[in-house]
Design a protein around this motif. Structure first.
Motif, PDB file in Angstrom:
ATOM      1  N   LEU A   1       0.863  -1.182   0.000  1.00  0.00           N
ATOM      2  CA  LEU A   1       0.000   0.000   0.000  1.00  0.00           C
ATOM      3  C   LEU A   1       0.897   1.229   0.000  1.00  0.00           C
ATOM      4  CD1 LEU A   1      -2.401  -1.256   2.799  1.00  0.00           C
ATOM      5  CD2 LEU A   1      -3.027  -0.946   0.401  1.00  0.00           C
ATOM      6  N   LYS A   2       0.318   2.352  -0.374  1.00  0.00           N
ATOM      7  CA  LYS A   2       1.111   3.575  -0.327  1.00  0.00           C
ATOM      8  C   LYS A   2       0.270   4.730   0.173  1.00  0.00           C
ATOM      9  CE  LYS A   2       0.968   6.363  -4.142  1.00  0.00           C
ATOM     10  NZ  LYS A   2       1.365   6.867  -5.455  1.00  0.00           N
ATOM     11  N   MET A   3       0.946   5.679   0.749  1.00  0.00           N
ATOM     12  CA  MET A   3       0.325   6.957   1.069  1.00  0.00           C
ATOM     13  C   MET A   3       0.891   7.967   0.078  1.00  0.00           C
ATOM     14  SD  MET A   3      -1.869   6.965   3.562  1.00  0.00           S
ATOM     15  CE  MET A   3      -1.878   8.509   4.484  1.00  0.00           C
ATOM     16  N   GLY A   4       0.084   8.915  -0.309  1.00  0.00           N
ATOM     17  CA  GLY A   4       0.545   9.951  -1.223  1.00  0.00           C
ATOM     18  C   GLY A   4       0.178  11.320  -0.701  1.00  0.00           C
TER      19      GLY A   4
ATOM     20  N   VAL B   1       9.885  10.861 -10.233  1.00  0.00           N
ATOM     21  CA  VAL B   1      10.485  10.009  -9.203  1.00  0.00           C
ATOM     22  C   VAL B   1      10.387  10.676  -7.833  1.00  0.00           C
ATOM     23  CG1 VAL B   1      12.616   8.829  -8.500  1.00  0.00           C
ATOM     24  CG2 VAL B   1      12.054   9.066 -10.933  1.00  0.00           C
ATOM     25  N   GLU B   2      10.061   9.855  -6.838  1.00  0.00           N
ATOM     26  CA  GLU B   2       9.947  10.331  -5.453  1.00  0.00           C
ATOM     27  C   GLU B   2      10.830   9.490  -4.538  1.00  0.00           C
ATOM     28  OE1 GLU B   2       5.324  11.674  -5.271  1.00  0.00           O
ATOM     29  OE2 GLU B   2       5.738   9.551  -4.983  1.00  0.00           O
ATOM     30  N   ALA B   3      11.533  10.143  -3.623  1.00  0.00           N
ATOM     31  CA  ALA B   3      12.319   9.443  -2.601  1.00  0.00           C
ATOM     32  C   ALA B   3      11.418   9.226  -1.386  1.00  0.00           C
ATOM     33  CB  ALA B   3      13.526  10.291  -2.220  1.00  0.00           C
ATOM     34  N   GLU B   4      11.295   7.980  -0.965  1.00  0.00           N
ATOM     35  CA  GLU B   4      10.376   7.652   0.128  1.00  0.00           C
ATOM     36  C   GLU B   4      11.032   6.688   1.118  1.00  0.00           C
ATOM     37  OE1 GLU B   4       6.373   6.880  -0.923  1.00  0.00           O
ATOM     38  OE2 GLU B   4       6.472   8.011  -2.810  1.00  0.00           O
ATOM     39  N   ILE B   5      10.493   6.648   2.314  1.00  0.00           N
ATOM     40  CA  ILE B   5      10.894   5.635   3.297  1.00  0.00           C
ATOM     41  C   ILE B   5       9.780   4.602   3.323  1.00  0.00           C
ATOM     42  CG2 ILE B   5      11.324   5.188   5.750  1.00  0.00           C
ATOM     43  CD1 ILE B   5      12.598   8.032   5.860  1.00  0.00           C
TER      44      ILE B   5
ATOM     45  N   LEU C   1      12.224   4.204  -3.992  1.00  0.00           N
ATOM     46  CA  LEU C   1      11.930   5.229  -4.989  1.00  0.00           C
ATOM     47  C   LEU C   1      10.582   4.870  -5.560  1.00  0.00           C
ATOM     48  CD1 LEU C   1      15.329   5.493  -6.924  1.00  0.00           C
ATOM     49  CD2 LEU C   1      14.320   7.237  -5.447  1.00  0.00           C
ATOM     50  N   GLU C   2       9.682   5.825  -5.592  1.00  0.00           N
ATOM     51  CA  GLU C   2       8.424   5.556  -6.286  1.00  0.00           C
ATOM     52  C   GLU C   2       8.459   6.302  -7.613  1.00  0.00           C
ATOM     53  OE1 GLU C   2       4.482   6.746  -4.784  1.00  0.00           O
ATOM     54  OE2 GLU C   2       3.637   5.277  -6.163  1.00  0.00           O
ATOM     55  N   ILE C   3       8.006   5.639  -8.673  1.00  0.00           N
ATOM     56  CA  ILE C   3       7.859   6.291  -9.976  1.00  0.00           C
ATOM     57  C   ILE C   3       6.362   6.479 -10.175  1.00  0.00           C
ATOM     58  CG2 ILE C   3       8.217   6.107 -12.471  1.00  0.00           C
ATOM     59  CD1 ILE C   3      10.487   4.123 -10.258  1.00  0.00           C
ATOM     60  N   ILE C   4       5.927   7.721 -10.068  1.00  0.00           N
ATOM     61  CA  ILE C   4       4.512   8.020 -10.268  1.00  0.00           C
ATOM     62  C   ILE C   4       4.302   8.434 -11.722  1.00  0.00           C
ATOM     63  CG2 ILE C   4       3.852   8.569  -7.895  1.00  0.00           C
ATOM     64  CD1 ILE C   4       4.357  11.551  -8.575  1.00  0.00           C
ATOM     65  N   ASP C   5       3.092   8.254 -12.205  1.00  0.00           N
ATOM     66  CA  ASP C   5       2.791   8.563 -13.607  1.00  0.00           C
ATOM     67  C   ASP C   5       1.293   8.816 -13.719  1.00  0.00           C
ATOM     68  OD1 ASP C   5       3.576   8.808 -16.322  1.00  0.00           O
ATOM     69  OD2 ASP C   5       2.836   6.788 -16.750  1.00  0.00           O
TER      70      ASP C   5
ATOM     71  N   THR D   1       5.560   5.528   2.304  1.00  0.00           N
ATOM     72  CA  THR D   1       4.957   6.542   3.168  1.00  0.00           C
ATOM     73  C   THR D   1       4.755   7.895   2.500  1.00  0.00           C
ATOM     74  OG1 THR D   1       7.157   6.963   4.096  1.00  0.00           O
ATOM     75  CG2 THR D   1       5.711   5.473   5.326  1.00  0.00           C
ATOM     76  N   GLY D   2       5.272   8.050   1.271  1.00  0.00           N
ATOM     77  CA  GLY D   2       5.053   9.309   0.551  1.00  0.00           C
ATOM     78  C   GLY D   2       6.355  10.044   0.275  1.00  0.00           C
ATOM     79  N   GLY D   3       6.375  10.740  -0.837  1.00  0.00           N
ATOM     80  CA  GLY D   3       7.574  11.477  -1.250  1.00  0.00           C
ATOM     81  C   GLY D   3       7.968  12.514  -0.204  1.00  0.00           C
ATOM     82  N   ILE D   4       9.247  12.544   0.120  1.00  0.00           N
ATOM     83  CA  ILE D   4       9.775  13.484   1.120  1.00  0.00           C
ATOM     84  C   ILE D   4       9.925  14.870   0.491  1.00  0.00           C
ATOM     85  CG2 ILE D   4      11.874  14.003   2.459  1.00  0.00           C
ATOM     86  CD1 ILE D   4      12.173  10.897   2.796  1.00  0.00           C
TER      87      ILE D   4
HETATM   88 MG    MG Z   1       4.690   8.375  -3.698  1.00  0.00          MG
END
Ligand code: MG
Ligand code: OOG
Length: 262
Positions: free
Chosen positions: A61-64, A106-110, A139-143, A232-235
């Motif tokens: 799962l992810k939080m955004g 690209v997003e850096a996430e924990i 790393l999340e790649i959103i699109d 947990t979401g992009g920092i």
């Molecule tokens: Mg994200």
């Protein structure tokens, strides 16, 4: 609900096609300006059922929109959640194919991995830490499937919060002895530093994002299962990528994770 089950099906099909054909569509609220959050989640859950029907597995799962940098970048000020399907998962070292995506960022996430079920309501940071097996850089790649990467909260929820690919890597660590608030992250594109941040950018503490997820799921009678990966979401703000780019996020004490675009 004002949207009929048939309309939910039609909109889920539209979003699924946009994902599979890597073609942008107008955001749903252009046509349905009154789309509610509940209706948006009905579309998202329909997409999820369709993934499972196609033989895919839900792996996390992810939080955004959990950091101010992300909220400001997208003009949406409420966090939300989405599912991660196995076809989003990219092994570290493998390449992301831009032909399969519309306009990747690209997003850096924990990321957290749970060792127990996490059940809201009333979930808090301490409960999350007690149920965490380990944390690991991601790393999340959103699109976004929407034209020009523009949307509002209902539209982005329906679009599974722009989920497209993710990579986990670096060093996984138990949370004991880690200060997740002050963990620094440096995001590099082709060797150049493009964003910097710290864990606290995500709702004050990345575990607060997991707690919020558990509490949001509880409203639907759901919980976070054991062994679940959670982004947990992009920092920082998300960074656009194209073929030939390599993005690397370096985390204080947790190593680094990279992704290459071809
Ligand atoms: Mg994200
Ligand atoms: C929505 C997804 C945001 C995050 O980490 O904040 C997200 C978007 O910005 O397209 O995944």
């Amino acid at each position: 609900m004002a949207l009929s089950p048939e309309m939910i099906e039609t909109l889920a099909t539209r979003l699924e096609n946009a994902y599979e054909k890597a073609t942008a569509i107008p955001k749903i609220t252009d046509e349905y300006p009154d789309l509610t959050i509940d209706e948006a989640f009905a579309i998202q859950y329909r997409l999820r059922e369709r993934k499972i029907a196609q033989g895919h597995k839900i792996v996390g799962l992810k939080m955004g929109l959990t950091s101010w940098a992300k909220m400001k970048q997208m003009g949406v000020s409420s966090p939300s959640y989405a599912f991660l399907s196995d076809d989003y998962s990219v092994p570290e070292g493998a390449a992301v194919r831009c032909a399969e995506l519309i306009h990747p960022r690209v997003e850096a996430e924990i990321a957290f991995v749970t060792k127990k079920t996490i059940q809201g309501p009333g979930c808090h940071i301490a409960a999350v830490l007690a149920a965490t097996d380990y944390v690991i850089p991601a790393l999340e790649i959103i699109d976004s499937r929407y034209e020009n990467f523009r949307f509002d909260l209902p539209s982005v929820i329906a679009d599974n919060a722009s989920s497209a690919r993710f990579v986990v890597g670096g060093i996984s660590r138990e949370v004991d002895g880690l200060d997740l608030k002050t963990i620094g992250v440096v995001l590099e594109k082709n060797g150049e530093i493009v964003e910097t941040g710290a864990g606290a950018a995500v709702l004050g503490h990345p575990a607060a994002s997991v707690a919020m997820l558990a509490n949001m799921l509880a409203a639907r009678g759901e919980s976070i299962p054991e062994g679940c990966l959670i982004l947990t979401g992009g920092i920082t703000a998300a960074v656009a990528a194209k073929a030939g780019d390599t993005l690397t996020a370096r985390y204080q004490g947790l190593g680094s994770v990279s992704v290459r675009f071809v």
